[in-house]
Design a protein around this motif. Structure first.
Motif, mmCIF file in Angstrom:
data_model
loop_
_atom_site.group_PDB
_atom_site.id
_atom_site.type_symbol
_atom_site.label_atom_id
_atom_site.label_comp_id
_atom_site.label_asym_id
_atom_site.label_seq_id
_atom_site.Cartn_x
_atom_site.Cartn_y
_atom_site.Cartn_z
ATOM 1 N N ARG A 29 0.837 -1.209 0.000
ATOM 2 C CA ARG A 29 0.000 0.000 0.000
ATOM 3 C C ARG A 29 0.869 1.256 0.000
ATOM 4 O O ARG A 29 0.613 2.197 -0.740
ATOM 5 C CB ARG A 29 -0.892 0.030 1.249
ATOM 6 C CG ARG A 29 -2.241 -0.617 1.079
ATOM 7 C CD ARG A 29 -3.167 -0.230 2.224
ATOM 8 N NE ARG A 29 -2.661 -0.630 3.527
ATOM 9 C CZ ARG A 29 -2.824 -1.840 4.050
ATOM 10 N NH1 ARG A 29 -3.480 -2.761 3.380
ATOM 11 N NH2 ARG A 29 -2.355 -2.129 5.236
ATOM 12 N N ASP A 161 -0.646 -6.226 -14.134
ATOM 13 C CA ASP A 161 -1.831 -5.733 -13.432
ATOM 14 C C ASP A 161 -3.079 -6.042 -14.275
ATOM 15 O O ASP A 161 -3.364 -5.384 -15.266
ATOM 16 C CB ASP A 161 -1.668 -4.215 -13.229
ATOM 17 C CG ASP A 161 -2.820 -3.599 -12.454
ATOM 18 O OD1 ASP A 161 -3.916 -4.207 -12.422
ATOM 19 O OD2 ASP A 161 -2.629 -2.514 -11.894
ATOM 20 N N ASP A 163 -6.296 -5.763 -13.584
ATOM 21 C CA ASP A 163 -7.346 -4.743 -13.582
ATOM 22 C C ASP A 163 -7.048 -3.637 -14.600
ATOM 23 O O ASP A 163 -7.941 -3.144 -15.280
ATOM 24 C CB ASP A 163 -7.485 -4.120 -12.187
ATOM 25 C CG ASP A 163 -8.036 -5.114 -11.181
ATOM 26 O OD1 ASP A 163 -8.626 -6.128 -11.628
ATOM 27 O OD2 ASP A 163 -7.880 -4.893 -9.973
ATOM 28 N N ILE A 204 -12.241 0.209 -7.638
ATOM 29 C CA ILE A 204 -11.860 -1.199 -7.445
ATOM 30 C C ILE A 204 -10.434 -1.293 -6.890
ATOM 31 O O ILE A 204 -10.160 -2.051 -5.957
ATOM 32 C CB ILE A 204 -11.992 -1.985 -8.779
ATOM 33 C CG1 ILE A 204 -13.473 -2.124 -9.141
ATOM 34 C CG2 ILE A 204 -11.341 -3.357 -8.674
ATOM 35 C CD1 ILE A 204 -13.736 -2.582 -10.565
ATOM 36 N N GLY A 205 -9.520 -0.494 -7.465
ATOM 37 C CA GLY A 205 -8.139 -0.500 -6.983
ATOM 38 C C GLY A 205 -8.056 -0.112 -5.521
ATOM 39 O O GLY A 205 -7.318 -0.711 -4.734
ATOM 40 N N TRP A 206 -8.843 0.876 -5.147
ATOM 41 C CA TRP A 206 -8.829 1.356 -3.762
ATOM 42 C C TRP A 206 -9.387 0.277 -2.828
ATOM 43 O O TRP A 206 -8.828 0.011 -1.759
ATOM 44 C CB TRP A 206 -9.657 2.644 -3.671
ATOM 45 C CG TRP A 206 -9.795 3.203 -2.296
ATOM 46 C CD1 TRP A 206 -8.769 3.574 -1.456
ATOM 47 C CD2 TRP A 206 -11.012 3.458 -1.592
ATOM 48 N NE1 TRP A 206 -9.291 4.053 -0.284
ATOM 49 C CE2 TRP A 206 -10.655 3.989 -0.329
ATOM 50 C CE3 TRP A 206 -12.365 3.305 -1.906
ATOM 51 C CZ2 TRP A 206 -11.613 4.361 0.612
ATOM 52 C CZ3 TRP A 206 -13.309 3.683 -0.971
ATOM 53 C CH2 TRP A 206 -12.931 4.196 0.274
ATOM 54 N N LEU A 207 -10.477 -0.363 -3.243
ATOM 55 C CA LEU A 207 -11.076 -1.410 -2.401
ATOM 56 C C LEU A 207 -10.121 -2.586 -2.235
ATOM 57 O O LEU A 207 -10.038 -3.174 -1.161
ATOM 58 C CB LEU A 207 -12.398 -1.891 -3.011
ATOM 59 C CG LEU A 207 -13.547 -0.880 -2.979
ATOM 60 C CD1 LEU A 207 -14.762 -1.417 -3.715
ATOM 61 C CD2 LEU A 207 -13.914 -0.523 -1.532
ATOM 62 N N ARG A 208 -9.382 -2.904 -3.289
ATOM 63 C CA ARG A 208 -8.422 -4.012 -3.202
ATOM 64 C C ARG A 208 -7.274 -3.694 -2.262
ATOM 65 O O ARG A 208 -6.719 -4.570 -1.624
ATOM 66 C CB ARG A 208 -7.840 -4.297 -4.586
ATOM 67 C CG ARG A 208 -8.722 -5.146 -5.448
ATOM 68 C CD ARG A 208 -7.899 -5.773 -6.555
ATOM 69 N NE ARG A 208 -8.676 -5.998 -7.757
ATOM 70 C CZ ARG A 208 -9.483 -7.031 -7.923
ATOM 71 N NH1 ARG A 208 -9.614 -7.917 -6.972
ATOM 72 N NH2 ARG A 208 -10.170 -7.167 -9.035
ATOM 73 N N GLN A 209 -6.883 -2.418 -2.238
ATOM 74 C CA GLN A 209 -5.751 -2.018 -1.384
ATOM 75 C C GLN A 209 -6.101 -2.040 0.085
ATOM 76 O O GLN A 209 -5.225 -2.207 0.919
ATOM 77 C CB GLN A 209 -5.327 -0.592 -1.752
ATOM 78 C CG GLN A 209 -4.118 -0.534 -2.652
ATOM 79 C CD GLN A 209 -3.554 0.848 -2.752
ATOM 80 O OE1 GLN A 209 -3.966 1.766 -2.047
ATOM 81 N NE2 GLN A 209 -2.607 1.021 -3.641
ATOM 82 N N ARG A 210 -7.359 -1.841 0.412
ATOM 83 C CA ARG A 210 -7.716 -1.673 1.824
ATOM 84 C C ARG A 210 -7.659 -2.979 2.600
ATOM 85 O O ARG A 210 -7.776 -4.046 2.068
ATOM 86 C CB ARG A 210 -9.101 -1.056 1.934
ATOM 87 C CG ARG A 210 -9.048 0.405 1.583
ATOM 88 C CD ARG A 210 -10.238 1.165 2.052
ATOM 89 N NE ARG A 210 -11.500 0.462 1.831
ATOM 90 C CZ ARG A 210 -12.596 0.675 2.550
ATOM 91 N NH1 ARG A 210 -12.567 1.543 3.521
ATOM 92 N NH2 ARG A 210 -13.698 0.030 2.270
#
Lengths: 210, 107
Positions: A29, A161, A163, A204-210
Motif C-alpha cells: 500500500r 496488473d 485490472d 476497485i483498486g482502492w477497495l483491493r488495497q484496503r
C-alpha cells in the motif's frame, strides 16, 4: 506505534504467516499510489468534457445545449492539465520512496505517454484542417482515447496488473464502438463508458488495497 | 527445497525474531534490485529509527540485507534492499511455516 521487542516470543506458524502477509500488504500500500488519485481525476475529466462535447456537438450536427463553441475544448485542456498534475504529484511522491529499476520503468512509461500524445497531436493538426469539423473532432478524440487504451494495456503488461488490462481493453473497445457510431455518439460513449470505466478502476483498486 | 518436514527448531534463527521477520517481510515486497528509503521502511514498519537500525545491522551481519548510503541532491539518504540470500532465506522460512501448518499436504 507498537514497540516490537527484540525478545518477543516467536509466534506460532499461523500467526507468523498472518504477520508476514500484514507487513507485505502494508508496504504494498505504501509503495503504490492511491488508485483514486491516479484514476478519478481522469474519469472526472472525461465525464465532464466529453459530456460538454456531446451537448454542444451532438450526432448529425445537433446542438442540445447552445454552449459557446470553444467551451468543450477549453474545458478539455484545463481538465487534462489538472488531472496530469494530480496524478503526477501522487505518483512521484510514492516513487521517491524507492530507488532502483522500478523508477526507471515508471519514468519510461510516463515518457511513452508524452511521446505518443505529442506524435498524434502533430499528425492530427496536419490533417484535421482538411476534414469537416465533426470528423476532425472524431479524429482527435478517437485517436487520443485509442492511445490511452493501448497504453493502459501496455502498462498492465509492465506491472502484471490484470485490472489495468481490463480497463485498457474496455477503453479500446468502447472507443471503437463510439467511432463506428459516429461523431456525437462517440462523445457520449466516451463520457459515460470511458469516464465511468476510469471511475470504476479507481474504486476497485482502492477497495483491493484496503 | 530442503527438508520437507522441518521442525520448529530448524526455522532460521536470524529472521525468527518477530521484529526481523517483519523487516524481511516488508523488504520482500520490493522488486529485485530496488531499494527502499530508511524513513519509508521505518514508517511502514512503525518502528523507531534506533530499533530498526539494530535489526538491520543483525540482518546485514547475516548478509540478508544491504544498507547503502547515498545522496539525493544534497540530502543524504539511506537505502535498504533485500539481498538474494535474504530473499532465499525468507522464501524458505515461509515455506517451512506452511509445511508446519499443513504437514499432510507435503508431497
Amino acid at each position: 506505534m507498537t514497540p516490537i521487542d527484540d525478545d518477543a516470543p516467536p509466534l506460532d506458524p499461523a500467526e507468523s504467516l498472518a504477520l508476514i502477509e500484514r507487513e507485505r500488504a502494508q508496504v504494498g500500500r505504501d509503495l503504490s499510489p492511491d488508485p483514486r488519485l491516479m484514476y478519478w481525476p481522469w474519469g472526472i475529466a472525461w465525464l465532464v468534457t466529453f459530456t460538454l462535447f456531446f451537448l454542444r456537438y451532438g450526432p448529425d450536427g445537433r446542438v442540445f445545449v447552445d454552449l459557446p463553441g470553444w467551451l468543450p475544448l477549453v474545458a478539455l485542456a484545463v481538465c487534462m492539465i489538472a488531472a496530469g498534475i494530480v496524478t503526477g504529484v501522487a505518483g512521484s511522491r510514492v516513487s521517491r520512496r524507492v530507488m532502483g529499476p522500478s523508477n526507471r520503468q515508471g519514468a519510461m512509461y510516463g515518457i511513452s505517454w508524452s511521446v505518443a500524445f505529442t506524435a498524434f497531436s502533430v499528425l492530427f493538426s496536419q490533417i484535421s484542417d482538411v476534414l469537416p469539423e465533426d470528423k476532425a473532432g472524431l479524429l482527435w478524440a478517437g485517436g487520443m482515447v485509442a492511445v490511452t487504451g493501448a497504453l493502459h494495456m501496455a502498462g498492465a503488461a509492465i506491472w502484471n496488473d490484470r485490472d489495468m488490462f481490463i480497463l485498457g481493453s474496455w477503453t479500446s473497445l468502447i472507443n471503437i464502438v463510439g467511432i463506428l457510431a459516429g461523431p456525437g455518439w462517440h462523445s457520449l460513449i466516451v463520457a459515460v463508458a470511458g469516464g465511468g470505466g476510469m471511475m470504476a478502476a479507481g474504486l476497485i483498486g482502492w477497495l483491493r488495497q484496503r | 527445497m530442503t527438508d520437507p518436514k522441518p521442525m520448529v527448531t530448524e526455522l532460521d534463527p536470524v529472521i525468527h525474531a518477530q521484529a526481523r521477520l517483519r523487516v524481511v517481510s516488508a523488504l520482500s515486497v520490493l522488486r529485485e534490485d530496488d531499494r527502499i528509503t530508511f524513513p519509508q521502511l521505518q514508517e511502514s514498519l512503525r518502528m523507531t529509527a534506533g530499533n530498526l537500525s539494530v535489526h538491520l545491522r543483525k540482518l546485514e551481519d547475516a548478509q540478508y540485507v544491504e544498507v547503502t548510503k547515498t545522496h539525493h541532491g544534497r540530502t543524504p539518504a539511506t537505502l535498504v534492499r533485500l539481498t538474494r540470500r535474504g530473499r532465499l532465506a525468507f522464501d524458505e522460512y515461509t515455506a517451512a511455516l506452511r509445511a508446519l501448518l499443513n504437514p499432510q499436504e507435503e508431497p
